[in-house]
Design a protein around this motif. Sequence first.
Motif, PDB file in Angstrom:
ATOM      1  N   LEU A  71      -1.813  13.458  -5.752  1.00  0.00           N
ATOM      2  CA  LEU A  71      -1.157  12.400  -6.511  1.00  0.00           C
ATOM      3  C   LEU A  71      -0.026  11.761  -5.709  1.00  0.00           C
ATOM      4  CD1 LEU A  71      -1.023  10.988  -9.289  1.00  0.00           C
ATOM      5  CD2 LEU A  71       0.544  12.791 -10.017  1.00  0.00           C
ATOM      6  N   VAL A  72       0.864  12.595  -5.187  1.00  0.00           N
ATOM      7  CA  VAL A  72       1.994  12.084  -4.414  1.00  0.00           C
ATOM      8  C   VAL A  72       1.514  11.421  -3.127  1.00  0.00           C
ATOM      9  CG1 VAL A  72       4.123  12.714  -3.218  1.00  0.00           C
ATOM     10  CG2 VAL A  72       3.538  13.814  -5.381  1.00  0.00           C
ATOM     11  N   GLY A  73       0.581  12.069  -2.451  1.00  0.00           N
ATOM     12  CA  GLY A  73       0.077  11.514  -1.198  1.00  0.00           C
ATOM     13  C   GLY A  73      -0.638  10.190  -1.385  1.00  0.00           C
ATOM     14  N   SER A  74      -1.385  10.052  -2.475  1.00  0.00           N
ATOM     15  CA  SER A  74      -2.111   8.802  -2.724  1.00  0.00           C
ATOM     16  C   SER A  74      -1.162   7.651  -3.004  1.00  0.00           C
ATOM     17  CB  SER A  74      -3.070   8.982  -3.905  1.00  0.00           C
ATOM     18  OG  SER A  74      -4.042   9.969  -3.631  1.00  0.00           O
ATOM     19  N   LEU A  75      -0.112   7.907  -3.782  1.00  0.00           N
ATOM     20  CA  LEU A  75       0.856   6.852  -4.052  1.00  0.00           C
ATOM     21  C   LEU A  75       1.603   6.470  -2.777  1.00  0.00           C
ATOM     22  CD1 LEU A  75       2.357   4.955  -5.897  1.00  0.00           C
ATOM     23  CD2 LEU A  75       3.833   6.855  -6.600  1.00  0.00           C
ATOM     24  N   GLY A  76       2.029   7.472  -2.029  1.00  0.00           N
ATOM     25  CA  GLY A  76       2.723   7.184  -0.775  1.00  0.00           C
ATOM     26  C   GLY A  76       1.856   6.413   0.200  1.00  0.00           C
ATOM     27  N   LEU A  77       0.585   6.804   0.305  1.00  0.00           N
ATOM     28  CA  LEU A  77      -0.328   6.123   1.229  1.00  0.00           C
ATOM     29  C   LEU A  77      -0.576   4.677   0.807  1.00  0.00           C
ATOM     30  CD1 LEU A  77      -2.213   6.254   3.664  1.00  0.00           C
ATOM     31  CD2 LEU A  77      -4.014   7.120   2.143  1.00  0.00           C
ATOM     32  N   SER A  78      -0.700   4.427  -0.498  1.00  0.00           N
ATOM     33  CA  SER A  78      -0.925   3.051  -0.964  1.00  0.00           C
ATOM     34  C   SER A  78       0.283   2.171  -0.657  1.00  0.00           C
ATOM     35  CB  SER A  78      -1.224   3.045  -2.463  1.00  0.00           C
ATOM     36  OG  SER A  78      -0.077   3.390  -3.220  1.00  0.00           O
ATOM     37  N   LEU A  79       1.496   2.730  -0.798  1.00  0.00           N
ATOM     38  CA  LEU A  79       2.693   1.950  -0.490  1.00  0.00           C
ATOM     39  C   LEU A  79       2.808   1.663   1.000  1.00  0.00           C
ATOM     40  CD1 LEU A  79       5.289   3.683  -2.854  1.00  0.00           C
ATOM     41  CD2 LEU A  79       4.203   1.469  -3.154  1.00  0.00           C
ATOM     42  N   VAL A  80       2.548   2.681   1.819  1.00  0.00           N
ATOM     43  CA  VAL A  80       2.593   2.483   3.270  1.00  0.00           C
ATOM     44  C   VAL A  80       1.538   1.460   3.698  1.00  0.00           C
ATOM     45  CG1 VAL A  80       2.208   3.610   5.496  1.00  0.00           C
ATOM     46  CG2 VAL A  80       3.554   4.763   3.738  1.00  0.00           C
ATOM     47  N   MET A  81       0.373   1.532   3.075  1.00  0.00           N
ATOM     48  CA  MET A  81      -0.695   0.602   3.402  1.00  0.00           C
ATOM     49  C   MET A  81      -0.269  -0.840   3.104  1.00  0.00           C
ATOM     50  SD  MET A  81      -4.664   0.866   2.156  1.00  0.00           S
ATOM     51  CE  MET A  81      -4.255   0.663   0.416  1.00  0.00           C
ATOM     52  N   SER A  82       0.335  -1.060   1.937  1.00  0.00           N
ATOM     53  CA  SER A  82       0.800  -2.406   1.599  1.00  0.00           C
ATOM     54  C   SER A  82       1.978  -2.819   2.480  1.00  0.00           C
ATOM     55  CB  SER A  82       1.216  -2.456   0.121  1.00  0.00           C
ATOM     56  OG  SER A  82       0.109  -2.254  -0.728  1.00  0.00           O
ATOM     57  N   PHE A  83       2.841  -1.868   2.794  1.00  0.00           N
ATOM     58  CA  PHE A  83       4.025  -2.161   3.622  1.00  0.00           C
ATOM     59  C   PHE A  83       3.626  -2.614   5.027  1.00  0.00           C
ATOM     60  CE2 PHE A  83       7.648  -1.006   6.320  1.00  0.00           C
ATOM     61  CZ  PHE A  83       8.697  -1.585   5.610  1.00  0.00           C
ATOM     62  N   ILE A  84       2.500  -2.125   5.529  1.00  0.00           N
ATOM     63  CA  ILE A  84       2.051  -2.466   6.882  1.00  0.00           C
ATOM     64  C   ILE A  84       1.075  -3.636   6.875  1.00  0.00           C
ATOM     65  CG2 ILE A  84       0.775  -1.615   8.900  1.00  0.00           C
ATOM     66  CD1 ILE A  84       1.880   1.165   8.293  1.00  0.00           C
ATOM     67  N   LEU A  85       0.071  -3.584   5.998  1.00  0.00           N
ATOM     68  CA  LEU A  85      -1.014  -4.556   6.065  1.00  0.00           C
ATOM     69  C   LEU A  85      -0.606  -5.945   5.575  1.00  0.00           C
ATOM     70  CD1 LEU A  85      -4.097  -2.420   4.959  1.00  0.00           C
ATOM     71  CD2 LEU A  85      -3.320  -2.988   7.262  1.00  0.00           C
ATOM     72  N   ILE A  86       0.207  -6.028   4.539  1.00  0.00           N
ATOM     73  CA  ILE A  86       0.590  -7.349   4.026  1.00  0.00           C
ATOM     74  C   ILE A  86       1.407  -8.136   5.051  1.00  0.00           C
ATOM     75  CG2 ILE A  86       1.989  -8.524   2.278  1.00  0.00           C
ATOM     76  CD1 ILE A  86       0.929  -6.619   0.222  1.00  0.00           C
ATOM     77  N   PRO A  87       2.416  -7.541   5.726  1.00  0.00           N
ATOM     78  CA  PRO A  87       3.086  -8.303   6.796  1.00  0.00           C
ATOM     79  C   PRO A  87       2.149  -8.672   7.943  1.00  0.00           C
ATOM     80  CG  PRO A  87       4.459  -6.489   6.083  1.00  0.00           C
ATOM     81  CD  PRO A  87       3.140  -6.297   5.426  1.00  0.00           C
ATOM     82  N   LEU A  88       1.192  -7.791   8.270  1.00  0.00           N
ATOM     83  CA  LEU A  88       0.253  -8.113   9.345  1.00  0.00           C
ATOM     84  C   LEU A  88      -0.619  -9.311   8.987  1.00  0.00           C
ATOM     85  CD1 LEU A  88      -0.914  -4.570  10.573  1.00  0.00           C
ATOM     86  CD2 LEU A  88       0.671  -6.161  11.697  1.00  0.00           C
ATOM     87  N   GLN A  89      -0.811  -9.546   7.695  1.00  0.00           N
ATOM     88  CA  GLN A  89      -1.597 -10.701   7.252  1.00  0.00           C
ATOM     89  C   GLN A  89      -0.736 -11.941   7.048  1.00  0.00           C
ATOM     90  OE1 GLN A  89      -4.972  -9.317   4.337  1.00  0.00           O
ATOM     91  NE2 GLN A  89      -3.161  -8.105   3.870  1.00  0.00           N
ATOM     92  N   GLY A  90       0.500 -11.902   7.530  1.00  0.00           N
ATOM     93  CA  GLY A  90       1.392 -13.035   7.323  1.00  0.00           C
ATOM     94  C   GLY A  90       1.849 -13.139   5.885  1.00  0.00           C
ATOM     95  N   PHE A  91       1.938 -11.995   5.194  1.00  0.00           N
ATOM     96  CA  PHE A  91       2.339 -11.899   3.790  1.00  0.00           C
ATOM     97  C   PHE A  91       1.396 -12.668   2.869  1.00  0.00           C
ATOM     98  CE2 PHE A  91       6.226 -10.881   6.071  1.00  0.00           C
ATOM     99  CZ  PHE A  91       6.679  -9.767   5.386  1.00  0.00           C
ATOM    100  N   LYS A  92       0.151 -12.801   3.291  1.00  0.00           N
ATOM    101  CA  LYS A  92      -0.873 -13.421   2.453  1.00  0.00           C
ATOM    102  C   LYS A  92      -1.568 -12.340   1.626  1.00  0.00           C
ATOM    103  CE  LYS A  92      -1.835 -17.218   5.669  1.00  0.00           C
ATOM    104  NZ  LYS A  92      -2.868 -17.861   6.527  1.00  0.00           N
TER     105      LYS A  92
END
Length: 596
Positions: free
Chosen positions: A545-566
């Motif tokens: 549970l904790v790992g899945s939430l943390g991973l989803s946040l890290v994923m959004s924290f990295i991938l959204i800026p890489l997409q130019g915040f699109k």
Amino acid sequence: MKTRDLAVICCLLWLGTAQCDSRETTGAAESYPLVNVAGIIEPYSSENTFNASSLSLFEGTSRSMECRNVVHLNGSQWCSFVKTTEDCRIGSGFIDYLQGAVCGFCHDLLPLAIVLYAVWLIYLFMFLGITAEKFFCPNLAAIATSLKLSHNVAGVTFLALGNGAPDLFSAMAAFSDTRTASLAIGALFGAGIFVTTVVAGGVGLARPFIVASRPFLRDVTFYMAAVFWAFLVIYFGSIDLAQALGYLALYAVYVLVVIISSVIYQKGKNQPQTSLYNNHSEINGNDDEIPTRLRRPLEDTSEYQSLIETEESRSTKSILLDSLNPIDIQKWRRKHLPWKIFKCLKLPIEFLLLLCIPVVDFDQDDHNWKRPLNCLQIVTGSLVCILAFKSGYYGLLLIRGQYPVWAVVLVITVVIAAVVFFATKNEEPPKFHCVFAFIGFFFSIVLINSVAIEIVNLLHAFGIIFNLSNTVLGLTLLAWGNSIGDLFSDITVARQGYPRMAIAACFGGIIFNMLFGIGLSALIQMPYNDNVLEIKCDGLLDWILVGSLGLSLVMSFILIPLQGFKFTRLYSIILVSYYVIFVIIALLTEAEIIHI
């Protein structure tokens, strides 16, 4: 006890022991004459035996047993076990759902009890949502306006409280009993994953957009910090006073950062602050983001509009009857049959709440002042709250052994209501009308807390009957029930052209839920637990549970800026798929198919 009776009991015990010895020596299937939890010796039969692997359940007295052991017994003995086992007793609440299911229905009809409980659970979630949305939140908005709070301060304090009320009070109810504390952990983390993946993904699918960079990175950073702190609490299995205060302090820091960044942004843009609800300037400093559902609707969707146009000449009786009618006939005629059916299901809830909770709305000309109804609400709301608080314990107490508390409250509130009635007019609200917002706020809190306790008790009963952990119930049923409103409201806001507002609500609101849901709930329970609150870990499921939430946040924290915040539809599909995979893994772990 007579000597003859004692001799008979000793003989029966000796015969049972002899039977056990003979079966062990012959290698037959091990079964025993059953001594049930009520202490009554029952004759041997195939229906009341249990195997040797279950014998350990009866070691010691029933008071030392865990209630979950009931599932290992024969169905005919569930009722007596639940009645005599200390762990099966509820700490608070009006209904003992477990005893009602196993004792009120024969074991063969237990599925019927479960179906009825499931319907009741949906109704409780409806009660929680209607109270929060139609009564609690508007009064919070009125309080913020009457206190003349700035848009930023109100957005991250009162409005955040209004949006997170179901999650917060559910967590407080779950933390009130150490047996259900893991239910709160599962609900807070489960809701976090649901909102940041399914709700955020739904917003992106409804309307792709460009995320506001600074507020997004700030909110995700603070939320990751909160999740990491919660991970430490679960790891060590307890939370002390300093940690509970630390959660609240972290949210205070978040509020300061929001306010300071917004002030800097406003000065840089040279944009004056406007009213709390009539602009679309986001508290984080962006044009169309208001991370709250308490903003005024984009169109008039009032559920409780009077059926007759307001006239100063209307009688007091007419005002009262119109005010108590929860149906807008014009809206009723426009809607389709499914909406009408759902509205009929909500009518009892809405009528009860209209009868008990005053609502102040400064956007209306008369501020929603209904003189006869507001005076009646002083009496009815006070009575309902005193009888709902602590399951009516304080309301039924006797003063000096003669006068029940509820009767004293009734007399006092009738006098107050009479004074208010004769000191005011139907045509205009009094100068002290804002006080009714605080009264409605308090009444809403009591009712929401009472309903949240019933939901937690019902889910706990489901967990025992189905032998499910509190964590899996929290991350599924409780999280879904509290967050389904976010899903529909945020997607609707996105479709109306405000996707930034919707995504800000996704990541901003859950910060309040996590920090206050754990911090405030634990702080309230500290005096009853020597300033240290123990939290039972459900093993691998908690770490998933904790790992899945943390991973989803890290994923959004990295991938959204890489997409130019699109925020694209492809990434939205990835988020929704991530949640589906998470739920599958969690359920497989609960079924012990995945294990270490």
